[in-house]
Design a protein around this motif. Sequence first.
Motif, PDB file in Angstrom:
ATOM      1  N   ALA A   7      22.855  24.045  16.175  1.00 50.71           N
ATOM      2  CA  ALA A   7      22.146  22.802  16.541  1.00 50.71           C
ATOM      3  C   ALA A   7      21.998  22.704  18.056  1.00 50.71           C
ATOM      4  O   ALA A   7      20.927  22.342  18.566  1.00 50.71           O
ATOM      5  N   ILE A   8      23.047  23.046  18.797  1.00 53.73           N
ATOM      6  CA  ILE A   8      22.978  22.972  20.259  1.00 53.73           C
ATOM      7  C   ILE A   8      21.950  23.950  20.798  1.00 53.73           C
ATOM      8  O   ILE A   8      21.136  23.607  21.660  1.00 53.73           O
ATOM      9  N   TYR A   9      21.947  25.190  20.275  1.00 53.95           N
ATOM     10  CA  TYR A   9      20.948  26.169  20.716  1.00 53.95           C
ATOM     11  C   TYR A   9      19.528  25.697  20.386  1.00 53.95           C
ATOM     12  O   TYR A   9      18.617  25.845  21.201  1.00 53.95           O
ATOM     13  N   SER A  10      19.354  25.126  19.212  1.00 56.19           N
ATOM     14  CA  SER A  10      18.028  24.625  18.829  1.00 56.19           C
ATOM     15  C   SER A  10      17.571  23.521  19.772  1.00 56.19           C
ATOM     16  O   SER A  10      16.418  23.498  20.209  1.00 56.19           O
ATOM     17  N   PHE A  11      18.478  22.601  20.100  1.00 58.95           N
ATOM     18  CA  PHE A  11      18.146  21.525  21.028  1.00 58.95           C
ATOM     19  C   PHE A  11      17.807  22.070  22.413  1.00 58.95           C
ATOM     20  O   PHE A  11      16.890  21.581  23.070  1.00 58.95           O
ATOM     21  N   LEU A  12      18.548  23.071  22.868  1.00 61.26           N
ATOM     22  CA  LEU A  12      18.271  23.655  24.186  1.00 61.26           C
ATOM     23  C   LEU A  12      16.888  24.295  24.228  1.00 61.26           C
ATOM     24  O   LEU A  12      16.146  24.135  25.194  1.00 61.26           O
ATOM     25  N   TRP A  13      16.528  25.028  23.181  1.00 66.95           N
ATOM     26  CA  TRP A  13      15.190  25.634  23.140  1.00 66.95           C
ATOM     27  C   TRP A  13      14.106  24.575  23.042  1.00 66.95           C
ATOM     28  O   TRP A  13      13.035  24.701  23.655  1.00 66.95           O
ATOM     29  N   LEU A  14      14.363  23.518  22.275  1.00 64.86           N
ATOM     30  CA  LEU A  14      13.413  22.414  22.194  1.00 64.86           C
ATOM     31  C   LEU A  14      13.214  21.784  23.567  1.00 64.86           C
ATOM     32  O   LEU A  14      12.083  21.519  23.997  1.00 64.86           O
ATOM     33  N   PHE A  15      14.309  21.570  24.281  1.00 66.79           N
ATOM     34  CA  PHE A  15      14.243  20.980  25.608  1.00 66.79           C
ATOM     35  C   PHE A  15      13.461  21.877  26.571  1.00 66.79           C
ATOM     36  O   PHE A  15      12.627  21.394  27.345  1.00 66.79           O
ATOM     37  N   LEU A  16      13.710  23.167  26.523  1.00 64.43           N
ATOM     38  CA  LEU A  16      12.973  24.104  27.384  1.00 64.43           C
ATOM     39  C   LEU A  16      11.480  24.050  27.067  1.00 64.43           C
ATOM     40  O   LEU A  16      10.644  24.053  27.974  1.00 64.43           O
ATOM     41  N   GLY A  17      11.138  23.969  25.797  1.00 64.50           N
ATOM     42  CA  GLY A  17       9.739  23.838  25.407  1.00 64.50           C
ATOM     43  C   GLY A  17       9.116  22.560  25.933  1.00 64.50           C
ATOM     44  O   GLY A  17       7.978  22.563  26.428  1.00 64.50           O
ATOM     45  N   PHE A  18       9.856  21.440  25.862  1.00 60.74           N
ATOM     46  CA  PHE A  18       9.384  20.181  26.432  1.00 60.74           C
ATOM     47  C   PHE A  18       9.068  20.346  27.917  1.00 60.74           C
ATOM     48  O   PHE A  18       8.021  19.928  28.402  1.00 60.74           O
ATOM     49  N   ILE A  19      10.002  20.949  28.635  1.00 64.88           N
ATOM     50  CA  ILE A  19       9.850  21.071  30.086  1.00 64.88           C
ATOM     51  C   ILE A  19       8.623  21.899  30.447  1.00 64.88           C
ATOM     52  O   ILE A  19       7.820  21.499  31.297  1.00 64.88           O
ATOM     53  N   ILE A  20       8.474  23.045  29.812  1.00 59.64           N
ATOM     54  CA  ILE A  20       7.342  23.914  30.134  1.00 59.64           C
ATOM     55  C   ILE A  20       6.023  23.227  29.788  1.00 59.64           C
ATOM     56  O   ILE A  20       5.068  23.254  30.570  1.00 59.64           O
ATOM     57  N   ALA A  21       5.958  22.580  28.635  1.00 64.97           N
ATOM     58  CA  ALA A  21       4.724  21.900  28.230  1.00 64.97           C
ATOM     59  C   ALA A  21       4.386  20.741  29.164  1.00 64.97           C
ATOM     60  O   ALA A  21       3.238  20.607  29.613  1.00 64.97           O
ATOM     61  N   PHE A  22       5.384  19.901  29.485  1.00 69.50           N
ATOM     62  CA  PHE A  22       5.127  18.774  30.385  1.00 69.50           C
ATOM     63  C   PHE A  22       4.704  19.267  31.769  1.00 69.50           C
ATOM     64  O   PHE A  22       3.791  18.717  32.374  1.00 69.50           O
ATOM     65  N   ALA A  23       5.381  20.285  32.307  1.00 71.35           N
ATOM     66  CA  ALA A  23       5.036  20.808  33.634  1.00 71.35           C
ATOM     67  C   ALA A  23       3.619  21.374  33.630  1.00 71.35           C
ATOM     68  O   ALA A  23       2.841  21.145  34.556  1.00 71.35           O
ATOM     69  N   PHE A  24       3.282  22.101  32.576  1.00 67.54           N
ATOM     70  CA  PHE A  24       1.942  22.685  32.460  1.00 67.54           C
ATOM     71  C   PHE A  24       0.872  21.597  32.489  1.00 67.54           C
ATOM     72  O   PHE A  24      -0.092  21.665  33.257  1.00 67.54           O
ATOM     73  N   TRP A  25       1.063  20.550  31.675  1.00 68.17           N
ATOM     74  CA  TRP A  25       0.051  19.501  31.605  1.00 68.17           C
ATOM     75  C   TRP A  25       0.025  18.638  32.854  1.00 68.17           C
ATOM     76  O   TRP A  25      -1.014  18.129  33.246  1.00 68.17           O
ATOM     77  N   TYR A  26       1.168  18.481  33.503  1.00 66.34           N
ATOM     78  CA  TYR A  26       1.186  17.760  34.778  1.00 66.34           C
ATOM     79  C   TYR A  26       0.274  18.464  35.782  1.00 66.34           C
ATOM     80  O   TYR A  26      -0.509  17.832  36.490  1.00 66.34           O
ATOM     81  N   ILE A  27       0.367  19.795  35.836  1.00 61.75           N
ATOM     82  CA  ILE A  27      -0.451  20.576  36.768  1.00 61.75           C
ATOM     83  C   ILE A  27      -1.914  20.581  36.333  1.00 61.75           C
ATOM     84  O   ILE A  27      -2.818  20.413  37.151  1.00 61.75           O
ATOM     85  N   ILE A  28      -2.176  20.778  35.054  1.00 61.54           N
ATOM     86  CA  ILE A  28      -3.555  20.836  34.560  1.00 61.54           C
ATOM     87  C   ILE A  28      -4.285  19.514  34.791  1.00 61.54           C
ATOM     88  O   ILE A  28      -5.425  19.480  35.258  1.00 61.54           O
ATOM     89  N   LEU A  29      -3.631  18.404  34.481  1.00 69.27           N
ATOM     90  CA  LEU A  29      -4.283  17.101  34.586  1.00 69.27           C
ATOM     91  C   LEU A  29      -4.430  16.632  36.033  1.00 69.27           C
ATOM     92  O   LEU A  29      -5.319  15.838  36.330  1.00 69.27           O
ATOM     93  N   GLN A  30      -3.548  17.096  36.919  1.00 71.45           N
ATOM     94  CA  GLN A  30      -3.597  16.726  38.346  1.00 71.45           C
ATOM     95  C   GLN A  30      -3.707  15.218  38.538  1.00 71.45           C
ATOM     96  O   GLN A  30      -4.482  14.741  39.365  1.00 71.45           O
ATOM     97  N   ASP A  31      -2.947  14.486  37.758  1.00 72.45           N
ATOM     98  CA  ASP A  31      -2.984  13.029  37.850  1.00 72.45           C
ATOM     99  C   ASP A  31      -1.551  12.517  37.920  1.00 72.45           C
ATOM    100  O   ASP A  31      -0.882  12.372  36.901  1.00 72.45           O
ATOM    101  N   SER A  32      -1.091  12.263  39.135  1.00 69.80           N
ATOM    102  CA  SER A  32       0.305  11.857  39.308  1.00 69.80           C
ATOM    103  C   SER A  32       0.578  10.471  38.731  1.00 69.80           C
ATOM    104  O   SER A  32       1.723  10.117  38.497  1.00 69.80           O
ATOM    105  N   THR A  33      -0.463   9.660  38.500  1.00 69.94           N
ATOM    106  CA  THR A  33      -0.225   8.329  37.938  1.00 69.94           C
ATOM    107  C   THR A  33       0.313   8.417  36.508  1.00 69.94           C
ATOM    108  O   THR A  33       1.016   7.523  36.059  1.00 69.94           O
ATOM    109  N   LEU A  34      -0.012   9.497  35.795  1.00 72.02           N
ATOM    110  CA  LEU A  34       0.515   9.662  34.440  1.00 72.02           C
ATOM    111  C   LEU A  34       2.029   9.868  34.451  1.00 72.02           C
ATOM    112  O   LEU A  34       2.710   9.543  33.493  1.00 72.02           O
TER     113      LEU A  34
END
Length: 198
Positions: A7-34
């Motif tokens: 369960a801990i490993y699954s949560f860690l991988w889920l968290f890493l996926g969240f981070i990469i996806a959020f960072a990617f979309w933050y850069i793509i959207l280029q909208d800091s207000t979001l």
Amino acid sequence: WKIHKDAIYSFLWLFLGFIIAFAFWYIILQDSTLFNAQIETYCMINSPGNIDNCVQRYAFSQTGAATKELRFLSIIENNVYVMIFTLIFSLIFGAGAIFVLAWNASVISAAISIFAGNKISEIPLGVSRYMIHGFPEIAAYFITALAGGIFGVGVIRNGIGGKRFLHVIENTAILLFIALIILVLAAVIEVYLTPVLF
């Protein structure tokens, strides 16, 4: 550990996926207000003496007027609050702990994006910088969520009182103590080790 490591490993991988996806979309959207709330949260933690200037400049690599000790205490305070909310949400509503973890992932991903200079190619460097202390910190939150889940299920199955309830309390307390130690260690890494490496 044998019972809960998957369960801990699954949560860690889920968290890493969240981070990469959020960072990617933050850069793509280029909208800091979001990500304005995430940036404010990050500045409250890393530049408690100079929040307004931090938010205006997005200077995540600097700590403003905050000393290392003040920054360390600010990080510990924030992490303990997150730990408490994770515990409460896992007791009341199991999926609520996932919400807290997704929120933290969004804060870290905003910081990663700024550190990466809004370049997708620099996301791996940003992830490396923040995951040095991020993985132990998030593992502590997962351990807290497990402790809350164990307590909730233990009370439902065994009721309050008796030897089994005391065993549930003991396991919950041990997990929370371990999580707290890991959080302090992660804060030490974040304040004293990460700036030396990056």
